[in-house]
Motif scaffolding. Structure first.
Motif, short mmCIF file in Angstrom:
data_model
loop_
_atom_site.label_atom_id
_atom_site.label_comp_id
_atom_site.label_asym_id
_atom_site.label_seq_id
_atom_site.Cartn_x
_atom_site.Cartn_y
_atom_site.Cartn_z
N PRO A 1 -2.89 -14.74 -9.30
CA PRO A 1 -1.86 -13.82 -8.81
C PRO A 1 -0.64 -13.87 -9.73
N LEU A 2 -0.48 -12.82 -10.54
CA LEU A 2 0.58 -12.83 -11.56
C LEU A 2 1.95 -12.51 -10.98
N MET A 3 2.01 -11.46 -10.19
CA MET A 3 3.32 -10.97 -9.73
C MET A 3 3.19 -10.19 -8.43
N VAL A 4 4.32 -10.05 -7.75
CA VAL A 4 4.36 -9.13 -6.63
C VAL A 4 5.50 -8.14 -6.86
N ASN A 5 5.23 -6.90 -6.52
CA ASN A 5 6.26 -5.87 -6.54
C ASN A 5 6.71 -5.63 -5.11
N LEU A 6 7.97 -5.93 -4.82
CA LEU A 6 8.53 -5.66 -3.49
C LEU A 6 9.38 -4.40 -3.59
N THR A 7 9.21 -3.52 -2.63
CA THR A 7 9.91 -2.25 -2.71
C THR A 7 11.19 -2.27 -1.88
N GLU B 1 0.83 -1.22 0.00
CA GLU B 1 0.00 0.00 0.00
C GLU B 1 0.86 1.26 0.00
N LEU B 2 2.14 1.13 0.35
CA LEU B 2 3.03 2.29 0.37
C LEU B 2 4.04 2.27 -0.78
N ALA B 3 3.81 1.39 -1.75
CA ALA B 3 4.72 1.34 -2.91
C ALA B 3 4.53 2.56 -3.78
N HIS B 4 5.46 2.78 -4.67
CA HIS B 4 5.37 3.89 -5.61
C HIS B 4 4.18 3.69 -6.54
N ALA C 1 14.41 -3.24 -10.69
CA ALA C 1 14.44 -1.90 -11.30
C ALA C 1 15.33 -0.99 -10.47
N TRP C 2 16.12 -0.18 -11.15
CA TRP C 2 17.07 0.66 -10.41
C TRP C 2 17.33 1.98 -11.12
N ASP C 3 17.23 3.07 -10.34
CA ASP C 3 17.57 4.41 -10.85
C ASP C 3 18.96 4.79 -10.35
N ALA C 4 19.95 4.64 -11.19
CA ALA C 4 21.31 5.05 -10.80
C ALA C 4 21.36 6.52 -10.43
N LYS D 1 5.78 -19.87 -3.68
CA LYS D 1 4.81 -20.92 -3.35
C LYS D 1 3.61 -20.86 -4.31
N TYR D 2 3.27 -19.65 -4.74
CA TYR D 2 2.11 -19.48 -5.62
C TYR D 2 2.52 -19.20 -7.06
N ASN D 3 3.78 -19.48 -7.35
CA ASN D 3 4.25 -19.40 -8.74
C ASN D 3 4.14 -17.98 -9.30
N MET D 4 4.38 -17.01 -8.46
CA MET D 4 4.29 -15.61 -8.88
C MET D 4 5.66 -15.04 -9.26
N TRP D 5 5.64 -14.12 -10.16
CA TRP D 5 6.84 -13.37 -10.55
C TRP D 5 7.21 -12.40 -9.42
N VAL D 6 8.48 -12.34 -9.07
CA VAL D 6 8.93 -11.38 -8.05
C VAL D 6 9.71 -10.24 -8.71
N HIS D 7 9.10 -9.07 -8.67
CA HIS D 7 9.78 -7.87 -9.17
C HIS D 7 10.19 -7.02 -7.99
N ILE D 8 11.42 -6.54 -8.02
CA ILE D 8 11.86 -5.65 -6.94
C ILE D 8 12.01 -4.24 -7.48
N ASP D 9 11.24 -3.34 -6.90
CA ASP D 9 11.36 -1.93 -7.26
C ASP D 9 12.46 -1.33 -6.39
N GLY D 10 13.69 -1.38 -6.93
CA GLY D 10 14.83 -0.80 -6.23
C GLY D 10 15.19 0.55 -6.81
N CYS D 11 14.21 1.22 -7.43
CA CYS D 11 14.50 2.50 -8.08
C CYS D 11 15.14 3.47 -7.09
#
Lengths: 501, 501
Positions: free
Chosen positions: A237-243, A187-190, A299-302, A264-274
């Motif tokens: 459940p397709l994916m989760v975005n972890l911040t 709920e607090l993700a970008h 994902a990353w913002d240099a 466990k639920y075969n979801m894609w794990v995306h990490i928002d490391g911007c």
């Protein structure tokens, strides 16, 4: 054979050196002023005032160099100095000659990333950074990726890759042929996950917002509950975005636990490391969040913590070839297969992106990296955390301040109580809603004063967490150029502007 | 109170003037070399050769300024000179001190477009360009829009706007809640419509490619037939993309007729003017294609014909507020409604885009515009067309060349016949498939020779049109910096490299 060409531009074979030299002087002045903290951070004008001070109409006839130089100086005057040492406002800032040199160079050669022919060196550079990330920072055995214009777009790539990975038929048939897919995020993700859900055709109802704890991190049990609810309702459940570094508190979701649940639920794990992806430069962080090694994308913002001009954003995925599979159309006109001299397809990066021409964003970062070296960059991240902790301690020690949570990255959030509010607290008024409603109005007033005086810039925020009651507090950002001197100034300045309110 | 800060960056209060001066000298050298046409256009290395000539690894420890300056010079050596006067390869090129100055300045101040607070001047500039386009070039009574990173993304905005306009419920519910929508575009349109169909969730099957005539323009009757077929099949024709300046031939779709047809079926009309949109600067063009005044949206890459560094792309729509409706989420943390000093929401452009931070692309174009003035820009477009016509005439007059079609914009396509092929033509062999198969192999050989010698760069292409049998031909691009001298050189060079093949 030919009469002289009368065209306005075709005959322009001379370099207007005087003009360029004048511009270079302006650039130097800006860089120096920002580094030393001289001059205002902002010379604020309201819209009505601004149009009286600067001519923002386009002329019918061309203007002289002198007019243009004076105009550029005026634009400088009215532009926010994001590199000023008293700029704590956004998730970027600070100036550096090396990254700027790279950026100036990129503008001058005006290339495009799409093919090896057009950008041989720069395509190699993107690949080299990917490889280094895979080996040293993410601990991935394979890597693929692309630089793209900004963190939101990098998160879009995460959604795009997840979709393509699970539903290869999607590319032809579109979302209408797929089940009802859900994208999970804190709920607090970008907000870019929501903007991505719109852009990519899912719609906002597809976004499941996972509840966070008081510190602003996903509650793993809530995550799993939401997945089960989703499945019960017949959705997928397709994916989760972890911040990694939330926008306001700068905290990191429990990546390890959430990755295990997602798998466990075969979801894609995306990490928002911007914002907080720079943390992977620290061994301690990598050890703590070791399941980043199993994330599907990152994902990353240099350009954020480091002082690299915007935009310099990377998208990484462990799934080699997936971006190409998702986006490639193999257009004849650009990606010719019958080119002589070299094997074109192997190094052409264009067809794996959803762009066509793609700006060269890697070079400014490369030059910055060469100047500091890998070890230097790692130290810069550590230094920034140290400055942040120092500032957090100043806040804790200050009678008018209340730290909201211990910083995990370089964001510091705290309530500021003017002296009158301290007195009301002593009287126990902080139990009442009225006290907090009044306090809520204080940061905008302090911000307006600092903007009017041009002495500093910092953002105020609110969050849903119960204990802070959705009331405005200050959030300071410590990019790599900030040190203890700036930290001290920052807190003194808030107090100077606010204590008598 | 404090010991000296030992941080790597926080103490960096000095300007490294020597380094910057060295960089500025390199920039000047590149600009001058490109303007005069001295030096090679390309110093081509295969991937294997390249990694032997330049160190493309990232160092553990930081490097000296001298090493970095030498490295930048080496990168310059191996980078394509897109601004060189003998670069005819892509849909951009040419160098200009004024646009570069604007770009350098933008990098230095490192701002972001999202709010008025962060970019007061630049948000006004985007608005001013929109207004000028509405009044002078597009003849629209209302306008809204946004600058975005590249032409593909501008076309994405066109699709996004069309979807939002017809189906406001989409934003929440996504594509699965909508009927089967079709996107119409020419078979010779840019691939970004297809990439957009993937990205935005429609899938490639949603793209209906309309057949073109021999000159490469949409056949209006075919367009209407396809619409009717779509409706019969139970699908909904959502929008049509009309191209103003196709990627290869540079021709303009019959905008007036197609707009009338589209309106009959209540379809959104998007004009992809990324390449040829500069034509609206000419009164004759505006009179001929007067129904541009009824288009719903228009995409334009200022950086293409004009010598503005990439990327400088605008998306315009007549429907004010639609972009905001499509994308806005009203995030607290960035678009605060309780800011003092001015009315924030009115001038904050961030929430109408699908980006968050957005690079300042408008300023380089603004400075270029100030230098030439509106009348100057209009003359530049006219000049470029004149150079193109001059080159087309040279091609027609050359015994070894065959012009494929009269240029409508600044692209010239022609077959080149080496002397041996001229002889075979005399013998009537050009009736045989073998002749064309052999000719097909010639442009790649000529291109490889010019790249090896570094004397020129030009693209070869093929197209589906029957009369040209999908065989390779040359396509020359005349950006604003090219004149008659360059045109003469270009044809002589093809002949020099190819006549004996």
């Amino acid at each position: 054979m030919e009469q002289q060409d009368q065209h306005l531009l075709a005959n322009d074979k001379k370099l207007n050196e005087k003009f360029l030299d004048d511009v270079f002087q302006i650039l130097k002045k800006i860089i120096l002023e920002c580094k030393t903290g001289n001059g205002k951070v902002i010379d604020f004008k309201t819209p009505d005032e601004l149009i009286k001070e600067i001519d923002l109409t386009l002329p019918l006839k061309g203007q002289s160099d002198e007019e243009i130089i004076n105009f550029i100086k005026l634009v400088d005057k009215f532009s926010v100095k994001t590199s000023h040492s008293h700029f704590f406002n956004n998730l970027f800032g600070g100036s550096n000659e090396y990254s700027l040199a790279g950026d100036y160079f990129t503008s001058t050669i005006n290339g495009s990333m799409y093919t090896y022919e057009m950008a041989p060196v720069f395509n190699f550079m993107e690949n080299a950074i990917q490889q280094l990330f895979a080996e040293r920072y993410l601990k991935w055995s394979t890597i693929d990726g692309v630089f793209c214009p900004g963190g939101s777009q990098s998160n879009f790539y995460g959604i795009l890759a997840a979709r393509q990975h699970k539903y290869p038929e999607f590319k032809r048939k579109g979302l209408r042929a797929l089940p009802d897919l859900k994208l999970f995020t804190s709920e607090l993700a970008h907000y870019s996950i929501e903007k991505g859900a719109i852009m990519l055709g899912f719609g906002l109802d597809s976004v499941v917002k996972i509840a966070c704890d008081e510190e602003g991190r996903i509650i793993p049990e809530e995550f799993e509950k939401e997945i089960q609810k989703c499945i019960q309702e017949g959705s997928v459940p397709l994916m989760v975005n972890l911040t990694c570094g939330t926008t306001v508190f700068g905290v990191v979701d429990p990546i390890n636990k959430c990755t295990e649940i997602a798998q466990k639920y075969n979801m894609w794990v995306h990490i928002d490391g911007c914002w907080g992806g720079h943390l992977v430069f620290l061994e301690e962080f990598r050890n703590k969040y070791n399941l980043i090694s199993q994330a599907d994308s990152f994902a990353w913002d240099a350009h954020k913590l480091f002082n690299v001009p915007q935009q310099c954003t990377a998208f990484f995925t462990r799934h080699v070839g997936l971006l190409h599979e998702a986006n490639a159309l193999g257009s004849d006109y650009l990606f010719m297969k019958d080119k002589k001299l070299y094997d074109a397809t192997k190094y052409d990066s264009g067809d794996k992106t959803y762009q066509c021409a793609r700006h060269i964003d890697v070079f400014k970062f490369w030059i910055y990296w060469k100047h500091f070296g890998t070890l230097g960059l790692e130290q810069i991240v550590a230094d920034s955390l140290e400055t942040t902790k120092y500032f957090a301690q100043l806040v804790k020690d200050h009678p008018n301040c209340e730290l909201i949570n211990e910083p995990e990255y370089v964001s510091v959030s705290f309530f500021y109580y003017p002296d009158s509010f301290l007195k009301r607290k002593e009287l126990g008024e902080d139990k009442s809603e009225k006290f907090w409603e009044d306090l809520h109005t204080i940061p905008p007033v302090i911000k307006a004063k600092m903007v009017e005086q041009g002495t500093m810039m910092v953002a105020y925020q609110k969050q849903n967490q119960k204990s802070i009651q959705r009331k405005n507090f200050f959030r300071f950002i410590f990019t790599a150029d900030k040190g203890k001197e700036e930290a001290q100034f920052a807190l003194n300045e808030i107090h100077r502007l606010g204590k008598d309110l």
